[in-house]
Scaffold this active site. Structure first.
Site, PDB file in Angstrom:
ATOM      1  N   CYS A  79       0.795  -1.144   0.122  1.00  0.00           N
ATOM      2  CA  CYS A  79      -0.008   0.101  -0.053  1.00  0.00           C
ATOM      3  C   CYS A  79       1.030   1.189   0.142  1.00  0.00           C
ATOM      4  O   CYS A  79       1.662   1.393  -0.855  1.00  0.00           O
ATOM      5  CB  CYS A  79      -0.887   0.084   1.127  1.00  0.00           C
ATOM      6  SG  CYS A  79      -2.469   1.057   1.061  1.00  0.00           S
ATOM      7  N   HIS A 181      -3.848  -5.003  -0.225  1.00  0.00           N
ATOM      8  CA  HIS A 181      -3.544  -5.507   1.201  1.00  0.00           C
ATOM      9  C   HIS A 181      -3.281  -7.215   1.156  1.00  0.00           C
ATOM     10  O   HIS A 181      -4.363  -7.440   1.243  1.00  0.00           O
ATOM     11  CB  HIS A 181      -4.196  -5.077   2.590  1.00  0.00           C
ATOM     12  CG  HIS A 181      -3.775  -3.816   2.830  1.00  0.00           C
ATOM     13  ND1 HIS A 181      -2.694  -3.368   3.779  1.00  0.00           N
ATOM     14  CD2 HIS A 181      -4.505  -2.239   2.324  1.00  0.00           C
ATOM     15  CE1 HIS A 181      -3.027  -2.110   3.984  1.00  0.00           C
ATOM     16  NE2 HIS A 181      -3.705  -1.403   2.902  1.00  0.00           N
ATOM     17  N   GLU A 183      -2.213  -9.288   3.122  1.00  0.00           N
ATOM     18  CA  GLU A 183      -2.787  -9.837   4.537  1.00  0.00           C
ATOM     19  C   GLU A 183      -4.397  -9.814   4.510  1.00  0.00           C
ATOM     20  O   GLU A 183      -4.585 -10.373   5.624  1.00  0.00           O
ATOM     21  CB  GLU A 183      -1.844  -9.287   5.463  1.00  0.00           C
ATOM     22  CG  GLU A 183      -2.293  -7.566   5.832  1.00  0.00           C
ATOM     23  CD  GLU A 183      -1.823  -6.583   4.997  1.00  0.00           C
ATOM     24  OE1 GLU A 183      -1.357  -6.728   4.250  1.00  0.00           O
ATOM     25  OE2 GLU A 183      -2.074  -5.459   5.501  1.00  0.00           O
TER      26      GLU A 183
END
Lengths: 201, 254
Positions: A79, A181, A183
């Site tokens: 990001c 993202h 994750e």
């Protein structure tokens, strides 16, 4: 071991949890010696570009990160972390980034809602180990108001469409950026992190 | 193409997911972490947790839940309920939440939104608006769990929220909440047309077609619901297929 650079921005915990799930050892740090002795680096980040660069400066980490990247150590920017890799950002002014990648960062077109929030598809432009076992047009989770505007064409691995073409995955040698993202991107995201883990010798 | 999002919402009290007042006999909805995993696997795009506890002691239990959820699921989640200070925002984000939802505290102190957005970034600051119809095509903002009318126009408040730096707006229509007769399309549409940030519609979901309406006619970017998911009245995978069949872009599978 992967060092996650902690300069005070964002939800680092989720990233660490994701790496743990993949049996990738990580530590959250700002310590130069720890960063130098690690096998790989992740630069996470949400928030403002200038604040992030200021924080890295204050921690005296900008040179460390540049040197580490130039030494060939795998480094992943997520990001804002990816945006910091570029030369210049036009977020509320004009600011210098780390300059690991050529190009600049600009606000997303106001023809669409900003921030770009939610699941969007990634079109893969070329075969690259970072996208192994990831299907073309897989959904990943984006949350950002700024995006890479100019870049070297051969660094573009994947892009999404949002008010125009938005670079989603970029790579130049050992330097990798993801605008979304991983994750927070379900199985697809975990696979991308797993692939990053594979780069670590 | 950006997908429309489906967001289950969980009310958490003393570390447990609790049922709405109208539902007395359901006991299987209990552990927030377990439920979060179930929704994650079922294809939910995001989750929202509302902390409905009051005491500080219980708040620590809640933060513990947030951390456990973050460890288990790889999709984004928002935390709301009782977020009043920068310290609250920080502790929730540090525990592993991706966004915070601010409601009453934003009305009593609009600077709070600005300060939080400036400090943590707009992308993690969600302005939650409880609105009730007070006249034709007019909605006013209520606070304190829908008990107090502030007299503020909901559309104006949404516009102001965007200016202050909120990255997203959840619009909860009090009139239709819990009725399962559909979202408030008129209100959702009015807000969606007034701002240039994503809108999450909340309140009133009963059947699959309600989601179709609010995402199409209502121009919502996401739809939030609680009981229809908790009680298995709507399966997320079936809902997604239904939306897809109606030409709505959704993320299916994981």
């Amino acid at each position: 071991m992967i060092t996650i650079i902690d300069y005070g921005a964002g939800n680092i915990k989720s990233l660490q949890f994701a790496l743990t799930k993949l049996n990738l050892e990580s530590c959250v740090t700002t310590d130069k010696a720890t960063i130098k002795s690690s096998n790989a680096i992740i630069l996470p980040g949400v928030g403002a570009f200038k604040d992030a660069m200021d924080a890295l400066e204050q921690l005296e980490l900008t040179e460390t990160l540049k040197n580490q990247a130039n030494s060939g150590k795998p480094i992943l920017g997520i990001c804002l972390g990816m945006q910091l890799f570029y030369e210049t950002s036009f977020e509320d002014g004009e600011w210098n980034g780390l300059g690991l990648l050529k190009g600049n960062v600009k606000r997303i077109s106001s023809k669409v809602k900003v921030p770009h929030i939610g699941w969007n598809t990634v079109k893969l432009h070329k075969v690259n180990p970072i996208t192994d076992h990831v299907n073309n047009h897989s959904y990943v989770y984006f949350v950002h108001s700024y995006a890479i505007d100019t870049y070297q064409d051969d660094t573009l691995i994947g892009s999404t469409e949002y008010g125009g073409k938005v670079p989603a995955i970029v790579q130049k040698d050992n330097v990798i950026g993801m605008q979304f993202h991983p994750e927070k991107s379900g199985e697809t995201g975990l696979q991308l992190l797993r692939n990053f883990g594979e780069m670590i010798s | 193409m950006l997908a429309k999002r489906i967001i289950p919402c969980l009310d958490v009290d003393k570390g447990r997911v609790v049922k709405g007042k109208k539902f007395q006999n359901i006991r299987d909805v209990a552990d927030p972490v377990e439920l979060a995993q179930r929704y994650n696997q079922a294809g939910a795009d995001e989750l929202v947790f509302y902390d409905i506890t009051a005491s500080n002691e219980d708040r620590n239990i809640f933060l513990d839940v947030v951390e456990k959820v973050a460890a288990e699921i790889a999709i984004p989640f928002t935390v709301g309920g009782g977020i009043r200070t920068i310290v609250d925002v920080h502790s929730v984000l540090r525990s592993g939440a991706d966004k915070v939802s601010i409601n009453s505290a934003a009305v009593t102190n609009p600077d709070f939104i600005q300060e939080a957005a400036w400090k943590f970034g707009s992308q993690c600051i969600v302005l939650s608006i409880d609105a009730k119809k007070t006249a034709p095509e007019q909605w006013q903002v209520y606070i304190n769990g829908g008990r107090k009318n502030t007299g503020i126009d909901a559309i104006e408040w949404a516009k102001q929220g965007e200016k202050l730096g909120a990255g997203e707006i959840v619009i909860n229509a009090i009139d239709v909440d819990g009725e399962k007769n559909g979202y408030n399309i008129e209100l959702t549409k009015a807000i969606a047309q007034s701002v240039n940030i994503p809108i999450v519609a909340s309140g009133g979901a009963g059947i699959n077609d309600h989601f179709v309406s609010v995402l199409q006619e209502g121009n919502a970017d996401a739809a939030l619901a609680a009981s229809v998911f908790h009680y298995g009245e709507i399966q997320i995978s079936e809902l997604k297929n239904h939306l897809y069949g109606n030409g709505i872009t959704v993320r299916r599978g994981n």
